[in-house]
Every structure is written in C-alpha cells, then in structure tokens.
Write an enzyme that holds these catalytic residues in place. Structure first.
Site, PDB file in Angstrom:
ATOM      1  N   LYS A 140      85.569  32.486 132.276  1.00 14.91           N
ATOM      2  CA  LYS A 140      85.869  32.264 130.857  1.00 14.91           C
ATOM      3  C   LYS A 140      85.205  30.994 130.352  1.00 14.91           C
ATOM      4  O   LYS A 140      84.656  30.968 129.249  1.00 14.91           O
ATOM      5  CB  LYS A 140      87.382  32.178 130.641  1.00 14.91           C
ATOM      6  CG  LYS A 140      88.069  33.530 130.739  1.00 14.91           C
ATOM      7  CD  LYS A 140      89.516  33.451 130.269  1.00 14.91           C
ATOM      8  CE  LYS A 140      90.233  34.772 130.538  1.00 14.91           C
ATOM      9  NZ  LYS A 140      91.690  34.671 130.333  1.00 14.91           N
ATOM     10  N   LYS A 200      85.800  45.423 134.605  1.00 21.55           N
ATOM     11  CA  LYS A 200      87.191  45.826 134.402  1.00 21.55           C
ATOM     12  C   LYS A 200      87.457  45.991 132.911  1.00 21.55           C
ATOM     13  O   LYS A 200      86.821  45.326 132.084  1.00 21.55           O
ATOM     14  CB  LYS A 200      88.148  44.801 135.026  1.00 21.55           C
ATOM     15  CG  LYS A 200      88.233  43.503 134.266  1.00 21.55           C
ATOM     16  CD  LYS A 200      89.415  42.640 134.691  1.00 21.55           C
ATOM     17  CE  LYS A 200      89.386  41.370 133.845  1.00 21.55           C
ATOM     18  NZ  LYS A 200      90.363  40.369 134.183  1.00 21.55           N
ATOM     19  N   LYS A 232      90.619  42.713 127.580  1.00 23.79           N
ATOM     20  CA  LYS A 232      90.838  42.458 126.152  1.00 23.79           C
ATOM     21  C   LYS A 232      89.728  41.602 125.577  1.00 23.79           C
ATOM     22  O   LYS A 232      89.528  41.575 124.375  1.00 23.79           O
ATOM     23  CB  LYS A 232      92.199  41.805 125.911  1.00 23.79           C
ATOM     24  CG  LYS A 232      92.423  40.475 126.627  1.00 23.79           C
ATOM     25  CD  LYS A 232      93.786  39.890 126.243  1.00 23.79           C
ATOM     26  CE  LYS A 232      94.129  38.677 127.082  1.00 23.79           C
ATOM     27  NZ  LYS A 232      94.562  39.028 128.438  1.00 23.79           N
TER      28      LYS A 232
END
Ligand code: TYM
Length: 332
Positions: A112, A195, A198
């Site tokens: 991230k 994967k 969101k």
C-alpha cells in the site's frame, strides 16, 4: 468454548464477495461453536483519508451487512471498534513492544505504501497491524477467522503477545489464524492473478454485494478465463476457471469434482452464466435484509451499543491487567 475474534473494515459501497467467502461466512458458522467477537474496525479505516459523513454511513452499512449475512447478536458479540476505547489504549502499548523492523516487514503495508508514496502514507497505516494485534490480544482470542492476506498480521500478533508474556509474565493468549483453504483467496474476475480487493484499480472484476443484480451478473459473464475449453480446477493453468469453480462450490456446497462433472463437455459460457445465477439467488435476500436494517438506524445503533457493552467487559479487564503488569501506577 474457544474464543474467536475478527474484524472487517467499513467501506463505502459494500463488502465484496472475497470478504464474504474468505471471512464473514466463517464468522457465521463459528458463532455456533465458539465464543465469538466480531467488529467493524472503523479505527483501521482512518489509516487512509475518510469523509466523516461517509464513514458514519459505511459503519452502519457494514453492521447491516454482517447482520444480514447471518451474524447474530444473540450468538456473538457484535460491536464497533471505536466504541471500545481499550483498543486504542492497548495499541499504544503494543506499539512500544513492536520493533520498527518487524512492522516494516508487513507485506500489506509495503504494497500500500509503495502505491501511495511516503508523503501520501500515514504513520497509522504503518502501525495498522499493531492495532490489529491489540484487537485480538484484548479478548484472549484463540482463533482469528480471516482470509489469507491477514495471516502475516496474526503471526505478528503472536510475536508481540509472546514478547509481552516473556517480559511481564504470562498474560495474553497467543492466537492462531483460522483460514479455510478453499476460500482463503478469492481472485479478481478480470485479473485472476490478483486477489479481489476493494482497492483494485478497476472494479470490473470486483463483485460488490450491494451491486445491482444485473451489474454483478455482467461481471460474472465477462469473467476472464483462458483459451482452453475444459471446465477443470487447475489454479496454475486455469486461474480464472478455478476461481469460478471455487465461488460456485462455496455458494452451493457442491464439491469442485461434482461441478466439473456437471460441466463435462461444455464450454466456459454455461459455467459463467450459472455462477452468475447462483450468486444472484444468494444475494437478493441478503440485499433486501441490508436495506431493511438500514431503514431503522436506531435499532442498528442499539444492537451495536449492546455489543460494545459486552466487549468492554472483557477489554477493560485485560487492559487493567496489562497496565498493572507493566508497572503503571493505578489511579488512587
Ligand atoms: P478487510 O476489511 O480488508 O477484509 C475483511 C476480511 O475479508 C478477507 N478478504 C478476503 N478473503 C478472501 N479473498 C479475498 N479476495 C479477500 N479480500 C479480503 C480478509 O482477509 C479479512 O478477513 N485487517 C483486517 C481487519 C481487522 C482484523 C482485526 C481482522 C482489524 N482487526 C482483528 C481480524 C482480527 C482487514 O483489513 O480486513
């Protein structure tokens, strides 16, 4: 009874199918056999910027989705993380026991923060797994039902909990991740190497539970597969088809072998259409229930208040012991 604990972030929009199959479905099953604590982790959500009105709405939406998926406040303790201030308190203690290097090795943080850059990344995102460790250790959880992407955070929880115990005496229970192999990682329908997430750059391959029926049906029908013709479970050679088989199997209870047999001699089209229908049948009553819960926010808030009171009973006891063992002077 062994204790389970898990959490899910509130997200604007809704949960996606990976959240449900990877985690929430197991929460529902485990509340029958375990002493269960489930929470909406709003403190984790603010590690990235949140609009205040939206955060409030998505916290209620998350609770409504959990209840609609079968999480039952009569069988478990369902609460909102920020309603139990001990989470923040224990997180600070655990921050002081976690090594900088240890936290730096968390792959989710590395991914991230690489995307956002150092100036766009909050310190909160860095210590996110430490707050998660506090969540788990506060309740002496034995098992933590999550998807594969959370395994490393549960390992960190064990390491930090063990460190506390060896420095201050046996106090905290060391948890284990509870991860079902079959659904540990649900993949993006457009990019079956990634994967379902969101924060995917495009949501064309992300099945949101609150999407309109025709939107998700289209996502299934246009799922990326391979150029072969045989419906067979083979995650290496056929990741897209295998992902659809996993979803089909999880939603119907049929084994992958049974589904392969059913589609023997057929191309991928019928498989995609049928998964779309099975998902639509499952999700329709779910969506109705979510909207009903959202219609009565006072009832929702009352359920969450009751859960928070139950959670605090446990959390405050752990916190008092932790402070005492560490040598904090008790207020007179
Ligand atoms: P979160 O909100 O990102 O995801 C909630 C749960 O969904 C699982 N999951 C998946 N499982 C399978 N396939 C996927 N594609 C997929 N995507 C998400 C996640 O593994 C997770 O179980 N850090 C946690 C929240 C948390 C927590 C905790 C969990 C905070 N405190 C304490 C357990 C215990 C998170 O961000 O989950």
């Amino acid at each position: 009874r062994l204790r389970v604990l898990s959490g899910i972030q509130p997200t604007a929009g809704s949960f996606h199918l990976g959240n449900y199959l990877g985690a929430v479905r197991q929460w529902v099953a485990l509340q029958e056999t375990h002493d269960a604590f489930y929470m909406v982790v709003d403190l984790h959500a603010i590690t990235i910027p949140q609009d205040p009105a939206e955060l409030r709405a998505s916290t209620r939406l998350a609770a409504a989705q959990l209840l609609s998926a079968g999480v039952d406040p009569a069988r478990c303790t369902l609460f909102v993380q920020s309603h139990v201030p001990e989470h923040s308190q224990l997180a600070w203690v655990m921050n002081c026991l976690t090594r900088f290097g240890e936290a730096s090795r968390m792959t989710q943080f590395k991914d991230k923060s690489a995307k956002q850059g150092a100036e766009g990344t909050s310190v909160g995102l860095f210590t996110y797994p430490v707050l998660q460790a506090a969540d788990i250790l506060l309740y002496h959880a034995n098992q933590v039902p999550v998807g594969e992407d959370q395994r490393q955070h549960v390992e960190l929880t064990r390491d930090v909990g063990q460190r506390f115990n060896s420095q201050f005496g046996d106090t905290l229970t060391l948890p284990e991740a509870y991860i079902l192999k079959e659904t540990a990682k649900i993949y993006d329908l457009q990019d079956p190497a990634a994967k379902m997430s969101k924060s995917a750059a495009s949501d064309k391959g992300v099945v949101w539970l609150m999407d309109e029926a025709k939107v998700s049906a289209k996502k299934f029908r246009s799922a990326v597969t391979d150029t072969g013709t045989e419906v067979r479970y083979d995650p290496v050679a056929k990741p897209g088809v295998s992902n659809l088989l996993t979803i089909y199997s999880a939603l119907t209870g049929l084994s992958v072998g049974e589904i392969e047999e059913k589609f023997a001699g057929q191309l991928y089209g019928p498989l995609k259409t049928e998964v779309a229908e099975i998902f639509a049948d499952w999700v329709a009553p779910f969506r109705t229930r979510v909207l009903e819960f959202l219609d009565d926010p006072a009832q929702l808030d009352a359920i969450l208040a009751e859960g928070a009171a139950k959670a605090r009973e446990v959390a405050s006891g752990t916190m008092a012991t932790v402070y005492d063992r560490m040598g904090f002077l008790a207020p007179a």
